[in-house]
Design a protein around this motif. Sequence first.
Motif, short mmCIF file in Angstrom:
data_model
loop_
_atom_site.label_atom_id
_atom_site.label_comp_id
_atom_site.label_asym_id
_atom_site.label_seq_id
_atom_site.Cartn_x
_atom_site.Cartn_y
_atom_site.Cartn_z
N GLU A 232 -36.46 14.30 1.88
CA GLU A 232 -35.30 15.20 1.71
C GLU A 232 -34.00 14.40 1.80
O GLU A 232 -33.09 14.57 0.99
CB GLU A 232 -35.34 16.28 2.79
CG GLU A 232 -34.14 17.20 2.79
CD GLU A 232 -34.15 18.13 4.00
OE1 GLU A 232 -33.05 18.57 4.38
OE2 GLU A 232 -35.22 18.40 4.57
N TYR A 233 -33.91 13.51 2.79
CA TYR A 233 -32.71 12.69 2.97
C TYR A 233 -32.52 11.73 1.79
O TYR A 233 -31.42 11.56 1.27
CB TYR A 233 -32.81 11.92 4.28
CG TYR A 233 -31.63 11.01 4.51
CD1 TYR A 233 -30.40 11.52 4.90
CD2 TYR A 233 -31.73 9.64 4.33
CE1 TYR A 233 -29.31 10.69 5.11
CE2 TYR A 233 -30.65 8.80 4.53
CZ TYR A 233 -29.45 9.33 4.93
OH TYR A 233 -28.37 8.51 5.12
N GLU A 234 -33.60 11.10 1.35
CA GLU A 234 -33.54 10.16 0.23
C GLU A 234 -33.07 10.86 -1.04
O GLU A 234 -32.24 10.34 -1.78
CB GLU A 234 -34.90 9.49 0.03
CG GLU A 234 -35.24 8.54 1.17
CD GLU A 234 -36.73 8.28 1.32
OE1 GLU A 234 -37.55 8.89 0.58
OE2 GLU A 234 -37.09 7.47 2.19
N ILE B 197 -25.38 9.43 -5.21
CA ILE B 197 -25.20 8.28 -6.11
C ILE B 197 -25.11 8.74 -7.56
O ILE B 197 -24.28 8.25 -8.33
CB ILE B 197 -26.35 7.26 -5.92
CG1 ILE B 197 -26.30 6.67 -4.52
CG2 ILE B 197 -26.28 6.16 -6.98
CD1 ILE B 197 -27.57 5.92 -4.13
N LEU B 198 -25.94 9.72 -7.92
CA LEU B 198 -25.93 10.27 -9.28
C LEU B 198 -24.56 10.86 -9.60
O LEU B 198 -24.02 10.63 -10.69
CB LEU B 198 -27.02 11.33 -9.42
CG LEU B 198 -27.11 12.06 -10.75
CD1 LEU B 198 -27.38 11.11 -11.90
CD2 LEU B 198 -28.19 13.14 -10.67
N GLY B 199 -23.99 11.59 -8.67
CA GLY B 199 -22.66 12.17 -8.89
C GLY B 199 -21.60 11.10 -9.10
O GLY B 199 -20.77 11.20 -10.02
N ARG B 200 -21.64 10.06 -8.28
CA ARG B 200 -20.67 8.97 -8.42
C ARG B 200 -20.85 8.24 -9.75
O ARG B 200 -19.88 7.93 -10.43
CB ARG B 200 -20.81 7.99 -7.26
CG ARG B 200 -20.33 8.55 -5.96
CD ARG B 200 -20.49 7.55 -4.85
NE ARG B 200 -20.03 8.13 -3.61
CZ ARG B 200 -20.34 7.65 -2.42
NH1 ARG B 200 -21.09 6.58 -2.31
NH2 ARG B 200 -19.88 8.24 -1.33
N LEU B 201 -22.08 7.97 -10.10
CA LEU B 201 -22.36 7.27 -11.35
C LEU B 201 -21.92 8.09 -12.56
O LEU B 201 -21.33 7.57 -13.50
CB LEU B 201 -23.85 6.93 -11.45
CG LEU B 201 -24.31 6.24 -12.72
CD1 LEU B 201 -23.62 4.88 -12.86
CD2 LEU B 201 -25.81 6.07 -12.70
N THR B 202 -22.20 9.38 -12.52
CA THR B 202 -21.79 10.26 -13.62
C THR B 202 -20.28 10.24 -13.79
O THR B 202 -19.77 10.19 -14.91
CB THR B 202 -22.31 11.69 -13.37
OG1 THR B 202 -23.75 11.65 -13.34
CG2 THR B 202 -21.86 12.65 -14.46
N ARG B 203 -19.55 10.25 -12.67
CA ARG B 203 -18.09 10.20 -12.76
C ARG B 203 -17.60 8.87 -13.34
O ARG B 203 -16.64 8.83 -14.10
CB ARG B 203 -17.46 10.46 -11.39
CG ARG B 203 -17.49 11.94 -11.02
CD ARG B 203 -16.65 12.24 -9.79
NE ARG B 203 -17.10 11.54 -8.60
CZ ARG B 203 -18.11 11.92 -7.83
NH1 ARG B 203 -18.80 13.01 -8.13
NH2 ARG B 203 -18.42 11.23 -6.76
N GLN C 140 -34.18 12.06 -12.07
CA GLN C 140 -35.61 12.33 -11.82
C GLN C 140 -35.94 12.16 -10.33
O GLN C 140 -36.67 12.97 -9.76
CB GLN C 140 -36.50 11.41 -12.66
CG GLN C 140 -36.49 11.75 -14.13
CD GLN C 140 -37.02 13.16 -14.37
OE1 GLN C 140 -38.02 13.58 -13.80
NE2 GLN C 140 -36.31 13.91 -15.18
N LEU C 141 -35.41 11.11 -9.71
CA LEU C 141 -35.69 10.88 -8.29
C LEU C 141 -35.09 11.97 -7.41
O LEU C 141 -35.68 12.36 -6.40
CB LEU C 141 -35.15 9.51 -7.86
CG LEU C 141 -35.90 8.32 -8.41
CD1 LEU C 141 -35.15 7.03 -8.13
CD2 LEU C 141 -37.32 8.26 -7.84
N ALA C 142 -33.94 12.48 -7.78
CA ALA C 142 -33.29 13.53 -7.00
C ALA C 142 -34.06 14.85 -7.08
O ALA C 142 -34.03 15.65 -6.16
CB ALA C 142 -31.86 13.73 -7.48
N LYS C 143 -34.79 15.06 -8.18
CA LYS C 143 -35.54 16.29 -8.39
C LYS C 143 -36.98 16.19 -7.91
O LYS C 143 -37.56 17.19 -7.52
CB LYS C 143 -35.55 16.66 -9.87
CG LYS C 143 -34.24 17.10 -10.41
CD LYS C 143 -34.40 17.40 -11.90
CE LYS C 143 -33.09 17.80 -12.52
NZ LYS C 143 -33.24 18.05 -13.96
N ALA C 144 -37.57 15.02 -8.02
CA ALA C 144 -39.01 14.83 -7.79
C ALA C 144 -39.51 15.48 -6.52
O ALA C 144 -38.87 15.62 -5.55
CB ALA C 144 -39.35 13.35 -7.77
#
Length: 136
Positions: free
Chosen positions: A82-84, A91-97, A132-136
């Motif tokens: 859950e934490y990971e 990280i995904l949000g930062r990268l998308t920005r 994918q990692l955030a959803k898995a």
Amino acid sequence: MAGKARPVAEHYGGLVRPALKEARPTGLHTRQFVAATRLIPSKVARGVEHLRDVGAAEHLTPIIWRRRDGYMFSDEPADWIEYEKKQFRIILGRLTRVITETLDPHLARHPEDEWARLAVAQLIGVRATLNQLAKA
């Protein structure tokens, strides 16, 4: 000869670890850490960072953070996952920005720029993996 001084982060970690262990199975929020260790919040953060570094190197129980519990040691792999996932979402949000707010405007002004095209191509793949990692 006087003993060698321990690095500051190690010292903070030495104060943070017992407080965190004592709180088990619950966690501690920063203000509770401050009360328990008499460290200021930035030093508590440095102590937690040190413990995470040491824990990773020594394969110890990881420190996680949850809004309701604060920082805590957990022996449950589901808590770690859950934490990971939460970290991947951040990280995904930062990268998308970076892609949408920096690289896309760069390419809009200079569509032939090889470096910007390469960066976008590579980061779009990374973004898909993080998604994918955030959803898995």
